[in-house]
Design an enzyme around this catalytic site. Structure first.
Site, short mmCIF file in Angstrom:
data_model
loop_
_atom_site.label_atom_id
_atom_site.label_comp_id
_atom_site.label_asym_id
_atom_site.label_seq_id
_atom_site.Cartn_x
_atom_site.Cartn_y
_atom_site.Cartn_z
N ASP A 107 94.71 -22.28 54.19
CA ASP A 107 94.00 -21.02 54.42
C ASP A 107 94.85 -20.11 55.32
O ASP A 107 95.68 -20.60 56.10
CB ASP A 107 92.65 -21.27 55.11
CG ASP A 107 91.73 -22.11 54.27
OD1 ASP A 107 91.90 -22.12 53.04
OD2 ASP A 107 90.83 -22.75 54.85
N1 URA Z 1 90.94 -27.53 54.45
C1 URA Z 1 90.54 -26.30 54.85
O1 URA Z 1 89.37 -26.07 55.07
N2 URA Z 1 91.49 -25.36 55.00
C2 URA Z 1 92.80 -25.57 54.79
O2 URA Z 1 93.61 -24.67 54.97
C3 URA Z 1 93.19 -26.86 54.39
C4 URA Z 1 92.25 -27.82 54.22
#
Ligand code: URA
Length: 238
Positions: A107
């Site tokens: 993310d």
């Molecule tokens: N899980 C999440 O919630 N975000 C990420 O970036 C990676 C794994």
């Protein structure tokens, strides 16, 4: 297989120097292809079979690049984005010349290990749901994870869309920090798993992919090539 590319690309990818350096080496008559001195850095060569030498030293072609990056928050792990900078914006020209792409997504607000490569086969294997390549995250949550969360995550937790997660290992550490190892990668999975047990993730960092830990000496935004040994290690696992 025949793979025809420009001589200057062959040499720059292989670490001989920039296109400008290569032009100058060619001009000085120091580059040979199959025993003949060349005068044009743009001639086509076969990356598999041509015998390319600089000052008579054979130059092996480097086709693939494998980069370990510590992604900073604020960057998208994609090759293009309309609104935000991408992890490619952090790479130098040499690395970009290989046309790497991130093998998997974090993310925008997540930090940590992103593997960038132009090796489609390796990337595919890392991402394949069948391979169950483990990924470990350092998680800080508003409420500390506890012993009951360990069991719930081990048994599988039902997310907001009804999906039951595969068994995951949770290790609560000090304060509000814990470590979570997943063998799958659903959208926002870590955050949604924590939400499912009534906790909100306030900081997330991926610290390993498979058996490869993120190099702790890499500051956010920094990256380095994987060593031969690390590439071997990763390939053995997947
Ligand atoms: N899980 C999440 O919630 N975000 C990420 O970036 C990676 C794994």
């Amino acid at each position: 297989m025949i793979d025809i590319i420009r001589l200057d690309k062959y040499l720059s990818n292989s670490g001989v120097g920039s296109r400008k350096d290569i032009k100058s080496l060619v001009k000085k008559g120091l580059v040979t292809v199959d025993g003949r001195t060349v005068s044009d850095p743009g001639i086509r060569v076969d990356e598999n079979t041509s015998d390319i030498r600089v000052e008579n030293n054979p130059i092996a072609y480097k086709k693939y690049i494998y980069l370990m990056m510590n992604k900073p928050a604020g960057y998208v792990s994609a090759t293009f984005d309309k609104h935000f900078p991408t992890v490619l914006d952090l790479l130098d020209e040499y690395c970009l010349s290989f046309k790497p792409f991130p093998a998997g997504r974090l993310d925008i607000d997540t930090e940590g290990f992103v593997l960038l490569t132009n090796d489609g086969d390796l990337s595919h294997r890392i991402l394949s749901p069948k391979k169950h390549v483990k990924k470990t995250y350092m998680v800080v949550s508003d409420i500390p994870a506890d012993a009951s969360d360990i069991t719930v995550f081990k048994d599988g937790v039902v997310l907001d869309d009804g999906y039951k997660t595969m068994s995951a290992q949770l290790a609560p550490d000090k304060d509000n920090t814990s470590y979570l190892t997943l063998q799958e990668g659903k959208f926002h999975q870590v955050k949604r798993m924590f939400e499912a047990v009534g906790k909100h993730v306030t900081y997330l960092k991926r610290i390993s992919i498979g058996n490869l830990p993120l190099d702790e000496s890499l500051a956010p935004g920094e990256y380095r090539e994987l060593t031969e040994e690390e590439i071997k290690q990763l390939c053995e696992e997947i």
